[in-house]
Design an enzyme around this catalytic site. Structure first.
Site, PDB file in Angstrom:
ATOM      1  N   ARG A 158       0.473   3.237  16.851  1.00 20.53           N
ATOM      2  CA  ARG A 158       0.096   4.283  15.880  1.00 20.53           C
ATOM      3  C   ARG A 158       0.415   5.707  16.325  1.00 20.53           C
ATOM      4  NH1 ARG A 158       0.646   1.188  11.788  1.00 20.53           N
ATOM      5  NH2 ARG A 158      -1.068  -0.196  11.313  1.00 20.53           N
ATOM      6  N   ASP A 191       0.829  -1.219   0.000  1.00 18.91           N
ATOM      7  CA  ASP A 191       0.000   0.000   0.000  1.00 18.91           C
ATOM      8  C   ASP A 191       0.859   1.262   0.000  1.00 18.91           C
ATOM      9  OD1 ASP A 191      -1.598  -2.179   0.709  1.00 18.91           O
ATOM     10  OD2 ASP A 191      -3.031  -0.915   1.755  1.00 18.91           O
ATOM     11  N   ASP A 214      -7.027   2.518  12.080  1.00 16.45           N
ATOM     12  CA  ASP A 214      -5.705   3.154  12.035  1.00 16.45           C
ATOM     13  C   ASP A 214      -5.769   4.583  11.504  1.00 16.45           C
ATOM     14  OD1 ASP A 214      -4.382   1.009  13.152  1.00 16.45           O
ATOM     15  OD2 ASP A 214      -4.192  -0.017  11.240  1.00 16.45           O
ATOM     16  N   SER A 225      -3.129  -9.781   5.934  1.00 11.64           N
ATOM     17  CA  SER A 225      -2.624  -8.458   6.280  1.00 11.64           C
ATOM     18  C   SER A 225      -2.002  -8.528   7.673  1.00 11.64           C
ATOM     19  CB  SER A 225      -3.785  -7.456   6.262  1.00 11.64           C
ATOM     20  OG  SER A 225      -3.360  -6.248   6.813  1.00 11.64           O
TER      21      SER A 225
HETATM   22  N1  ARG Z   1      -7.963  -4.631  14.362  1.00  9.69           N
HETATM   23  C1  ARG Z   1      -6.774  -4.253  15.037  1.00  9.69           C
HETATM   24  C2  ARG Z   1      -6.807  -2.837  15.484  1.00  9.69           C
HETATM   25  O1  ARG Z   1      -7.616  -2.081  15.000  1.00  9.69           O
HETATM   26  C3  ARG Z   1      -5.550  -4.548  14.178  1.00  9.69           C
HETATM   27  C4  ARG Z   1      -5.395  -3.647  13.011  1.00  9.69           C
HETATM   28  C5  ARG Z   1      -4.249  -4.058  12.147  1.00  9.69           C
HETATM   29  N2  ARG Z   1      -3.934  -3.035  11.200  1.00  9.69           N
HETATM   30  C6  ARG Z   1      -3.412  -3.256  10.016  1.00  9.69           C
HETATM   31  N3  ARG Z   1      -3.171  -2.211   9.292  1.00  9.69           N
HETATM   32  N4  ARG Z   1      -3.156  -4.430   9.552  1.00  9.69           N
HETATM   33  O2  ARG Z   1      -6.050  -2.429  16.308  1.00  9.69           O
END
Ligand code: ARG
Length: 432
Positions: A95, A16, A124, A176
């Site tokens: 993050r 990405d 995110d 992912s």
């Molecule tokens: N669902 C989890 C969260 O919101 C994990 C997110 C993983 N993010 C990713 N970009 N693969 O914290």
């Protein structure tokens, strides 16, 4: 000096954000990639080189682990904080620190647009942009997934191929992944279909080559964790930083049968998602911390402690780390964590449990808990119950003039439940 608009992109080296580098250049941006080291087991220098190959003007690596492990993780661990009672916040923890490093880089460049590669579906994007808002509201924000015309990852691969980049990506096999020192998340593939049986060990094998094997073949099956003021300080008597303790446990137990959780969660956007979270260090530390808190805090305080862990978990999940609420919750956490001092032996098989709790401030009273004779006066319980049931229950069913108070209290039983079974020895039990 170029006239191009500067931007700082949180770059990962993955599909990405690599497509984003190319796309940003096409939009006339001067791209400054930043690789924030949050403990992902990847060749960051190779990722920097890739960013440059794809068109970035600069690519730098910044280490956010110390900040993460000094400012946020101690409270998360000290409160055994979770989201929805089960997610130990792995991705959410990192993050804000990635965003913070982006902001610092933008400041170095004399200002820039802040860009992230999060999609419009997940949490995110919110976490990144809440942090940008808190730390640098003056900088513009760009989230390509919300503005470009690509719809999915296949589009990105095609786009990169068209532009002459060879991007390795096997769609049907791919999950992912998001990794940092605290955890690894695995989403996508069969995990997106909760009505399908997911063979977690198979998924783990499929993604195993994406993270380091590491660790001894037969790691110890029991660990002794020393906690001071709610913060893990030593393992098996060896003093270590929290960061090193987490690194050690995650390396040693990454492949343990109990290292993962399969969770369905409610994202902030309301979209549900299912993922596998690999976080053995967090599991061990939470078991130790909760055992200590259970032993050291009075009942009402322990209830508050659990509640605080939920509130802090929500806050971290929702990306509200730089907020007034965070100042309040962290102050409350610090006050209560001062009571959590001790050494806990955690046995690992079949799943981690606190086998021994030695705590200087324990208020566990063996004399009260024992089933044997003690100086406790059993008769005292009568007064407690006589007063207690009135305040707990309110108007008794008899006083409420029910014709048959017992029937009024117990819902009509089904035939199966009411059936009485006579068992050998004359005892009667009801079949359920
Ligand atoms: N669902 C989890 C969260 O919101 C994990 C997110 C993983 N993010 C990713 N970009 N693969 O914290």
């Amino acid at each position: 000096m170029s006239d191009a608009k500067k931007c700082v992109l949180a770059y990962s080296g993955g599909l990405d954000t690599s497509a984003i580098v190319v796309w940003l250049c096409e939009q006339g941006f001067e791209v400054h990639a930043i690789l924030v080291d949050v403990g992902q087991d990847e060749d960051l220098q190779a990722a920097c080189d890739k960013a440059i190959r794809y068109g970035a003007t600069t690519a730098v690596i910044r280490d956010a682990k110390p900040a993460m492990f000094e400012s946020l993780v101690p409270t998360v661990v000290g409160l055994s904080a979770t989201y929805e009672g089960k997610y130990r916040l792995g991705t959410a923890i990192a993050r804000p620190f990635i965003a913070m490093e982006q902001v610092k880089r933008a400041q170095e460049l004399g200002g820039a647009t802040l860009v992230h590669g999060a999609t419009g579906k997940g949490n995110d994007q919110i976490r990144f942009e809440y942090a940008y808002g808190a730390l640098a509201p003056q900088y513009p924000v760009l989230a390509p997934w919300r503005v470009w015309n690509f719809e999915g990852r296949i589009d990105l691969i095609n786009y990169l191929h068209e532009k002459g980049y060879e991007e390795k990506f096997v769609v049907e096999k791919d999950y992912s992944l998001d990794e940092n020192l605290w955890h690894i998340s695995v989403e996508g593939g069969v995990l997106e279909q909760p009505n399908k049986i997911v063979d977690v060990p198979k998924v783990m094998t499929a993604v195993a080559d994406r993270f380091a094997q590491g660790g001894p073949e037969n790691p110890p099956q029991s660990v002794e964790i020393t906690i001071e003021n709610g913060i893990p300080k030593a393992v098996d008597g060896v003093v270590m930083s929290l960061q090193n303790i987490v690194a050690l446990f995650n390396r040693n137990y990454r492949h343990a049968d109990w290292a993962w959780d399969l969770i369905v969660e409610n994202r902030m956007t309301g979209i549900k998602s299912r993922g596998i979270y690999i976080n053995p260090a967090a599991k061990l530390l939470y078991v130790a911390m909760d055992a200590l808190a259970s032993s050291c805090l009075a009942k009402a305080a322990y209830d508050q402690y659990v509640h605080l862990g939920q509130q802090y978990g929500n806050l971290v999940y929702n990306g509200e780390c730089f907020s007034d609420q965070s100042i309040m919750l962290e102050a409350a956490a610090k006050a209560i964590m001062g009571k959590l001092n001790g050494t806990i032996v955690v046995q690992l098989a079949p799943t981690p449990y606190a086998a021994q709790i030695v705590a200087s401030d324990a208020i566990f009273q063996e004399s009260a808990a024992t089933f044997e004779a003690s100086d406790y006066t059993h008769a005292d319980a009568a007064g407690f119950i006589n007063l207690g049931w009135r305040s707990a229950i309110g108007k008794p069913f008899v006083e409420a003039n029910h014709e048959n108070p017992v029937e009024a209290a117990v819902p009509a039983s089904s035939d199966v439940c009411s059936e009485q079974q006579h068992v050998e020895g004359g005892l009667v039990s009801s079949a359920v």
